[in-house]
Design a protein around this motif. Structure first.
Motif, short mmCIF file in Angstrom:
data_model
loop_
_atom_site.label_atom_id
_atom_site.label_comp_id
_atom_site.label_asym_id
_atom_site.label_seq_id
_atom_site.Cartn_x
_atom_site.Cartn_y
_atom_site.Cartn_z
N ALA A 124 -27.46 -83.33 -53.16
CA ALA A 124 -27.00 -81.90 -52.66
C ALA A 124 -27.65 -81.08 -51.73
CB ALA A 124 -26.42 -81.49 -54.25
N HIS A 125 -27.73 -80.94 -50.69
CA HIS A 125 -28.23 -80.54 -49.58
C HIS A 125 -27.58 -78.92 -49.94
CE1 HIS A 125 -31.33 -82.99 -49.23
NE2 HIS A 125 -29.84 -83.96 -48.79
N ALA A 132 -23.54 -79.02 -49.49
CA ALA A 132 -23.07 -79.95 -48.86
C ALA A 132 -23.36 -80.77 -49.63
CB ALA A 132 -23.27 -80.49 -47.90
N ILE A 133 -22.35 -82.00 -50.35
CA ILE A 133 -22.65 -82.50 -51.20
C ILE A 133 -22.34 -84.54 -50.58
CG2 ILE A 133 -22.31 -84.14 -53.65
CD1 ILE A 133 -21.56 -80.93 -54.64
N TYR A 142 -18.72 -83.00 -48.74
CA TYR A 142 -18.15 -82.73 -49.06
C TYR A 142 -18.55 -81.32 -48.45
CZ TYR A 142 -14.86 -86.21 -51.37
OH TYR A 142 -13.65 -87.01 -51.27
N VAL A 143 -18.02 -80.50 -47.77
CA VAL A 143 -18.87 -78.77 -47.56
C VAL A 143 -18.09 -77.90 -48.27
CG1 VAL A 143 -19.63 -77.88 -45.49
CG2 VAL A 143 -19.45 -79.56 -45.56
N SER A 144 -19.04 -77.02 -49.04
CA SER A 144 -18.33 -75.61 -49.60
C SER A 144 -18.87 -74.27 -49.61
CB SER A 144 -17.80 -75.96 -50.95
OG SER A 144 -17.21 -77.53 -51.27
N VAL A 170 -23.11 -79.87 -40.37
CA VAL A 170 -24.01 -81.06 -40.91
C VAL A 170 -24.47 -81.81 -40.18
CG1 VAL A 170 -23.11 -83.12 -42.50
CG2 VAL A 170 -22.32 -80.61 -42.99
N ALA A 171 -26.20 -82.19 -40.47
CA ALA A 171 -26.15 -83.22 -39.40
C ALA A 171 -26.63 -84.50 -40.46
CB ALA A 171 -27.78 -83.22 -38.98
N ALA A 172 -26.89 -85.30 -39.81
CA ALA A 172 -26.47 -86.84 -40.81
C ALA A 172 -26.95 -88.01 -40.10
CB ALA A 172 -24.84 -87.01 -41.05
#
Length: 408
Positions: A124-125, A132-133, A142-144, A170-172
């Motif tokens: 989680a961040h 974001a998890i 998953y973004v909440s 989100v950056a990944a």
């Protein structure tokens, strides 16, 4: 017949008095009284303002330096979570996540929303009110926010690391077959930008961080250089300034012979990086520049904690001062505090100009001068301690319930 007075002679007398510089009878004393009255009002106002200011300062100092001797616990609600579940603070809300799903509770313990999924290694961040998890080596993030789900990102490639902005961008870092990719997605999974990296050309990305407004991305690359490791910290601008640059490159710095495993934005204008021998600060919301750099004397950093105003580095100390040493820096890169403590900590929080150090059994609260304001123990093992808007009130989350702790 009424007597008619001769006012003309009186008027002539007044004119003569005015001509030779004199004043009418009683005029000078009247002006003196007005002047004296104004001075009295002025000095009385100054004295009252000084007394009020002194009282306000005294009350503020008393409030700021107040020490607490006891904690009063109030049960809010019962919750249940498994041994593998983890809890994080999200702008005062409680986020509880595990391999099976995530749930959000308010500070009173009432459920706000929940979402199910299946993950092997959930991470989680958070950024402000967004969480974001994602699953390490998985394909979904998953973004909440505190209101509910914002969307799901399908990366297609295995996830190695990721971060999130306050808008849900989100950056990944994704592991390709021959190359490593960095992707930017909106919260619903649409690709905003992407670029590939190779060990030969740019190095391997080991840490990334988005600015809260998602306009800047900081990446730490490591690669071999003449038989030695070298790290580059690069900034990419995805706003209007970066559109005219190749791959949105904004600025960057090389560190020969140094590994930089951690980069992080504190706010939209300030970022920092941690290496094995120093801490570096960068500033600027378009093309960040190096602001300050401090060598750490070869000491190993045990932990790093931060908020939008402060960064804390924890070192082993093992002296009579305390088992651990905490060095605090501000956004200008200045070291503003060194303090010591003995709590075998699980977390350290900077909030409301206080430093909260705790584990599941005890906590110590310091002010920004290092003065202890409270030391105490918990009756039940604590998973997370969450500050509230009232600096003497905290939300405590255990494996069984949510409680409010008021310091007295």
């Amino acid at each position: 017949m009424a007597e008619v007075k001769d006012f003309s002679s009186y008027a002539r007398k007044l004119n003569r008095n005015s001509d030779d510089g004199s004043s009418p009878v009683g005029d000078s004393s009247y002006k003196e009284k007005i002047r004296s009255h104004r001075l009295k009002v002025f000095f009385r106002t100054i004295i009252i303002a000084a007394v009020v200011l002194f009282a306000v300062i005294a009350i503020y100092i008393s409030w700021r330096d107040k020490e607490y001797s006891e904690a009063v616990l109030t049960m809010e609600a019962a919750i249940s979570n498994g041994s593998d579940s983890k809890v994080v603070d999200l702008s005062g809300f409680v986020i509880q996540y595990s391999k099976d799903g995530v749930g959000c509770y308010n500070s009173s313990g009432q459920p706000v929303w929940n979402q199910t999924y299946e993950m092997q290694n959930p991470m989680a961040h958070t950024c402000n009110s967004v969480v974001a998890i994602g699953d390490y080596n998985g394909h979904h993030i998953y973004v909440s926010n505190t209101s509910g789900s914002m969307g799901v990102v399908d990366t297609s490639l295995p996830i190695r690391d990721f971060c999130v902005s306050s808008q849900g961008v989100v950056a990944a870092i994704l592991d390709g077959t021959d190359v490593t990719w960095i992707y930017l997605y909106d919260c619903t999974g649409n690709t905003l930008a992407s670029f590939k990296t190779t060990m030969k050309d740019s190095g391997y990305p080991i840490s990334i961080s988005l600015s809260p407004n998602a306009e800047l991305l900081c990446v730490s690359y490591i690669y071999p250089d003449e038989g030695k490791l070298k790290t580059s910290v690069a900034f990419f601008n995805f706003g209007s300034v970066g559109q005219n640059s190749i791959d949105n490159y904004a600025s960057g710095y090389d560190y020969p012979g140094v590994v930089v495993p951690y980069v992080q934005f504190m706010n939209e204008n300030t970022a920092f990086a941690i290496s094995d021998d120093r801490i570096m600060f960068y500033t600027g919301n378009q093309k960040p520049v190096s602001k300050a750099e401090h060598l750490l004397g070869g000491e190993e950093i045990r932990s790093v904690y931060f908020n939008d105003s402060y960064i804390g580095l924890v070192f082993m100390n093992n002296t009579d001062d305390g088992e651990y040493r905490l060095q605090v820096y501000n956004t200008a890169g200045e070291q503003i505090l060194t303090t010591y403590f003995d709590v075998v900590y699980s977390n350290i929080i900077f909030d409301n100009k206080q430093i909260i150090i705790y584990n599941e059994d005890e906590c110590v609260i310091k002010d920004m001068s290092g003065h202890n304001k409270y030391e105490g123990t918990f009756t039940d093992p604590i998973k997370v301690m969450i500050p509230t808007k009232v600096r003497s009130r905290f939300t405590l989350v255990t494996s069984r319930n949510i409680m409010t702790m008021n310091l007295k």
